[in-house]
Design an enzyme around this catalytic site. Structure first.
Site, PDB file in Angstrom:
ATOM      1  N   LYS A 124     -21.290 133.540 -17.298  1.00  0.00           N
ATOM      2  CA  LYS A 124     -22.723 133.777 -17.077  1.00  0.00           C
ATOM      3  C   LYS A 124     -23.159 135.164 -17.538  1.00  0.00           C
ATOM      4  CE  LYS A 124     -23.855 130.160 -13.987  1.00  0.00           C
ATOM      5  NZ  LYS A 124     -24.347 129.671 -12.719  1.00  0.00           N
ATOM      6  N   ARG A 183     -16.696 126.166 -10.358  1.00  0.00           N
ATOM      7  CA  ARG A 183     -17.134 125.445 -11.565  1.00  0.00           C
ATOM      8  C   ARG A 183     -16.893 126.334 -12.782  1.00  0.00           C
ATOM      9  NH1 ARG A 183     -21.814 124.989 -14.650  1.00  0.00           N
ATOM     10  NH2 ARG A 183     -22.307 122.868 -15.337  1.00  0.00           N
TER      11      ARG A 183
HETATM   12  C1  9MG Z   1     -25.244 123.028 -13.859  1.00  0.00           C
HETATM   13  N1  9MG Z   1     -24.939 124.365 -13.411  1.00  0.00           N
HETATM   14  C2  9MG Z   1     -25.020 125.518 -14.145  1.00  0.00           C
HETATM   15  N2  9MG Z   1     -24.667 126.559 -13.392  1.00  0.00           N
HETATM   16  C3  9MG Z   1     -24.360 126.074 -12.169  1.00  0.00           C
HETATM   17  C4  9MG Z   1     -23.940 126.657 -10.962  1.00  0.00           C
HETATM   18  O1  9MG Z   1     -23.793 127.969 -10.845  1.00  0.00           O
HETATM   19  N3  9MG Z   1     -23.708 125.861  -9.911  1.00  0.00           N
HETATM   20  C5  9MG Z   1     -23.881 124.512 -10.002  1.00  0.00           C
HETATM   21  N4  9MG Z   1     -23.635 123.768  -8.906  1.00  0.00           N
HETATM   22  N5  9MG Z   1     -24.291 123.897 -11.128  1.00  0.00           N
HETATM   23  C6  9MG Z   1     -24.527 124.677 -12.178  1.00  0.00           C
END
Ligand code: 9MG
Length: 284
Positions: A223, A258
């Site tokens: 990010k 994730r």
């Molecule tokens: C789809 N998506 C993109 N960034 C995300 C994040 O930080 N959390 C979740 N749950 N989905 C995300």
């Protein structure tokens, strides 16, 4: 033991699980759209699993600021063949969507175990629809909408406000008949937050979890907050920062992480687990 009821699966969350990201968007910021065909997506899914992913998250709409509009019909056309293909792999399949119509199509076809919604089921009709389906739910916080959310994010107390929002969405799900074991919350790193907001949330993750009242899923991988810290403009070059951020989240209690880079994250978590079992079982 904390168990998460996720469609066909009951997942043990006593150790952090890795959710591997499988974007099927031609404009995806992180994979350049390489996986926009289902055969390539299936290949990539197999690799994510071999690398250590315990869940696959499949999305057809980029929420990156400035991403082009995708109609719900096009979003469904992108993800449907991939969902069908990965369903056979025997692992939990998550659908990343904020649209009730896309959720409905996937649930009607019985193709998903988890709905991962960056809008926390705020789309009209989404909550009752998902409540009556036998799937897990991830409710994410964001301030504003993806196109404009990074322009001027403001909070008086980011932990209290994010925590209160998540708790209110959890409460609505419970009222709709969803059992707590089906729900995850997510502070939404980078979604309407400055670097200072993101770092405060990460530092105080246990407080966020306590306020939300359900286990946390977090997404920090590649990010822009990590670009701001490292000066690395290219998302794919933020591997070290992504792994470090994932570890810090796991150390602060995040249960599902994730990520794009599953193998490196898995190795870092394995070192942590080995150290953890050593320090809890031996002295000297
Ligand atoms: C789809 N998506 C993109 N960034 C995300 C994040 O930080 N959390 C979740 N749950 N989905 C995300």
């Amino acid at each position: 033991m904390t168990t998460f009821q996720c469609g066909r699966f009951a997942l043990d969350l006593s150790r952090p699980l890795i959710m591997g990201i499988l974007n099927v968007t031609p404009d995806s910021f992180s994979d350049g759209g390489r996986f926009d065909r289902s055969d390539a997506a299936l290949l990539h899914a197999r690799q994510l699993l071999a690398d250590g992913a315990g869940i696959l998250d499949i999305g057809g709409e980029s929420t990156r600021p400035g991403a082009p509009y995708v109609s719900p019909e096009d979003e469904w056309a992108r993800v449907a063949p991939v969902l069908e293909a990965v369903r056979e792999l025997g692992v939990p399949v998550s659908l990343d969507t904020r649209r009730a119509s896309v959720m409905q199509a996937a649930l009607d076809a019985g193709l998903v175990d988890l709905i991962n919604d960056v809008s926390a089921l705020e789309d009209e009709g989404a909550l009752p629809l998902v409540a009556k389906a036998p799937v897990g739910i991830c409710l994410m916080h964001k301030q504003g909408n993806p196109g404009t959310m990074q322009q001027k994010p403001e909070y008086e107390d980011v932990v209290a406000e994010v925590g209160a929002y998540l708790a209110s969405r959890v409460a609505l799900c419970l009222q709709a008949g969803v059992v707590r074991e089906r729900i995850l919350a997510d502070p939404g790193f980078g979604f309407g937050k400055t670097l200072a907001h993101n770092l405060t949330l990460l530092a105080k993750l246990p407080q966020v979890e306590q306020r939300a009242g359900v286990p946390l899923l977090v997404g920090l991988s590649r990010k822009s907050m990590l670009g701001a810290i490292t000066g690395e403009a290219e998302p794919a070059q933020r591997l070290g920062a992504s792994v470090a951020a994932a570890m810090e989240a796991a150390r602060r209690g995040a249960k599902i992480i994730r990520v794009h880079d599953v193998k490196a994250t898995q190795q870092a978590l394995q070192v942590w687990a080995a150290l953890d079992s050593m320090t809890s079982s031996t002295v000297s």
